[in-house]
Write an enzyme that holds these catalytic residues in place. Structure first.
Site, PDB file in Angstrom:
ATOM      1  N   ASP A 120      33.983  45.019  36.972  1.00 45.87           N
ATOM      2  CA  ASP A 120      33.210  44.961  38.210  1.00 45.87           C
ATOM      3  C   ASP A 120      32.352  46.206  38.423  1.00 45.87           C
ATOM      4  O   ASP A 120      31.461  46.206  39.285  1.00 45.87           O
ATOM      5  CB  ASP A 120      34.138  44.786  39.409  1.00 45.87           C
ATOM      6  CG  ASP A 120      34.708  43.382  39.499  1.00 45.87           C
ATOM      7  OD1 ASP A 120      34.091  42.461  38.926  1.00 45.87           O
ATOM      8  OD2 ASP A 120      35.764  43.202  40.130  1.00 45.87           O
ATOM      9  N   LYS A 175      29.687  35.718  36.296  1.00 47.36           N
ATOM     10  CA  LYS A 175      30.028  36.282  37.605  1.00 47.36           C
ATOM     11  C   LYS A 175      29.177  35.599  38.675  1.00 47.36           C
ATOM     12  O   LYS A 175      28.665  34.510  38.465  1.00 47.36           O
ATOM     13  CB  LYS A 175      29.823  37.801  37.582  1.00 47.36           C
ATOM     14  CG  LYS A 175      30.772  38.527  36.636  1.00 47.36           C
ATOM     15  CD  LYS A 175      32.206  38.412  37.102  1.00 47.36           C
ATOM     16  CE  LYS A 175      33.162  39.199  36.237  1.00 47.36           C
ATOM     17  NZ  LYS A 175      34.560  39.103  36.736  1.00 47.36           N
ATOM     18  N   ARG A 196      27.274  43.026  43.972  1.00 51.53           N
ATOM     19  CA  ARG A 196      27.402  44.258  43.180  1.00 51.53           C
ATOM     20  C   ARG A 196      26.045  44.730  42.647  1.00 51.53           C
ATOM     21  O   ARG A 196      25.805  45.929  42.522  1.00 51.53           O
ATOM     22  CB  ARG A 196      28.410  44.058  42.061  1.00 51.53           C
ATOM     23  CG  ARG A 196      29.798  43.690  42.593  1.00 51.53           C
ATOM     24  CD  ARG A 196      30.923  44.070  41.679  1.00 51.53           C
ATOM     25  NE  ARG A 196      32.163  43.457  42.117  1.00 51.53           N
ATOM     26  CZ  ARG A 196      32.952  43.953  43.094  1.00 51.53           C
ATOM     27  NH1 ARG A 196      32.611  45.061  43.709  1.00 51.53           N
ATOM     28  NH2 ARG A 196      34.068  43.331  43.436  1.00 51.53           N
TER      29      ARG A 196
END
Length: 430
Positions: free
Chosen positions: A311, A338, A384
């Site tokens: 991550d 993802k 992210r």
């Protein structure tokens, strides 16, 4: 950030509760006897999806909001009146598939457009081997319908190192009362195992394998404080590393070894990050991180490191774009599945800002530059990516715009507020 200014970082901040632990705490509280109370839970969209689905199943879960302790009053699951909508949360969907398969609940799980593109067969496949009856799309994605089936024990060799796959099978074993062994190519995050042990269950692990045989008919209700999320803390660390002056203290961060691979990579790159005051909080080690401005050099991140920092690759990649030389991330093909095709989007956005990055097979190559980044970032709705490129946009002379910012609420609702609070720019006096 305007040219002619110096970027300063200062003060102290506490990141929001760990997302992985928050999900697992809610799910296990829903299986526990009586009342459980969870403090520090992440008030993000993904965790709220887990709480919402549990309410659909008849569990009393109080509001998930910032600063509030969440009470869970468990009761026997009821047949849901409608589809269980998991939002954008892959953790919610995959772990619930395991937990509900063991319970024998008939239900259909779905999600938003992004989640419906993400692979579920890595979980539904071994659950079928255990005896679960599951219908899903021909692509192996959501919607997926559980139709019961009596589960039996399994010894599963997973082709990927995935904490979500492992956790789904462990939860299936817990709810069905059958033994489960999972062997992975490399060890993945162990939050589920730690929490089960903390609750009195017996977990045996050797190398990259874990075995579990349920030892209790019921888990007792519990009180737990969720530590700060290291994946969220990583963006704050990056902001401190890219600053030109100051020091930042990040309190109460989970430093589970399966989550802190990014700290080892940062150390190789020359970043200053000190880990202080290590202690235990529930089943997890926590500590404070102290970071500040650093000169960075490129490095090689090996496939064996990826499960412990998957991550954090977006954050490490933007730092690599400011480091001397080349940084290579090997074996990061998992990033393709993802919230976005994170692998391609990292490289594309680094280039869009004037940097140098490319994808070669399952590898990501980023070459550093001191040229101020300028351009538009397509976040693809990925939290992210949005946070990583926001941090990159703080370097002197940068002119970075994002296609959207709302996705950040998935994991760090207060990100922009915290970023403003810990740092800013002052005019140079040269």
């Amino acid at each position: 950030m305007a040219a002619g200014s110096v970027v300063i970082v200062s003060g102290a901040v506490t990141p929001p509760g760990d997302k992985s632990i928050s999900h697992r705490a809610l799910l296990l509280a829903a299986l526990a006897k009586g009342r459980s109370e969870i403090g520090g839970i992440l008030p993000g969209a993904d965790v709220k999806s887990t709480a919402r689905v549990l309410r659909q199943l008849g569990t009393d879960v109080t509001s998930v909001r910032s600063g509030a302790r969440v009470a869970v009053h468990a009761s026997r699951f009821t047949l849901p009146a409608s589809r269980l909508h998991c939002g954008n949360s892959g953790t919610t969907a995959r772990l619930l598939l395991g937990m509900l398969a063991g319970e024998g609940i008939h239900a259909t799980l779905t999600g938003d457009a992004s989640l419906r593109r993400r692979p579920m067969r890595r979980v539904t496949g071994p659950l079928r081997e255990m005896g679960a009856r599951i219908d899903e799309s021909t692509a192996g994605t959501l919607p997926a319908t559980l139709r019961g089936g009596r589960l039996h024990d399994i010894e599963y060799r997973s082709p990927v190192a995935s904490a979500q796959v492992k956790s789904a099978l462990l939860l299936a074993g817990l709810t069905a009362g059958v033994p489960v062994t999972v062997v992975e190519p490399q060890p993945s995050r162990d939050h589920t195992e730690r929490m089960l042990e903390w609750l009195g269950e017996v977990i045996r692990g050797q190398g990259s394998g874990v075995s579990y045989e349920p030892s209790h008919n019921v888990i007792e209700g519990f009180a737990l404080d969720v530590p700060g999320d290291p994946s969220s803390a990583a963006f704050l660390v990056a902001a401190a590393v890219l600053a030109e002056r100051g020091e930042l203290v990040i309190h109460n961060v989970c430093v589970n070894p399966g989550r802190t691979g990014f700290l080892s990579v940062l150390a190789r790159m020359g970043a200053r990050v000190d880990v202080t005051g290590e202690r235990m909080s529930g089943a997890e080690p926590v500590a404070d991180l102290v970071s500040g401005p650093s000169s960075l050099a490129g490095t090689v991140v090996t496939p064996g490191e990826i499960p412990s920092l998957v991550d954090e690759v977006p954050m490490l990649a933007v730092l690599a774009s400011r480091a001397a030389g080349e940084t290579v991330f090997r074996g990061v093909g998992e990033l393709r599945v993802k919230e976005s095709d994170r692998l391609e989007m990292i490289a594309r956005n680094v280039r869009a800002l004037g940097g140098d990055a490319e994808v070669q097979g399952d590898d990501l190559l980023v070459r550093g530059s001191d040229r101020p980044p300028a351009g538009r970032v397509d976040t693809a709705g990925d939290h992210r990516l949005a946070m990583a490129f926001t941090v990159l946009g703080r370097v002197p002379g940068a002119r970075v715009t994002l296609s959207e910012r709302k996705s950040v609420a998935v994991s760090y609702p207060g990100f922009f507020t915290d970023l403003r609070r810990i740092g800013g720019a002052a005019r140079r006096r040269d």
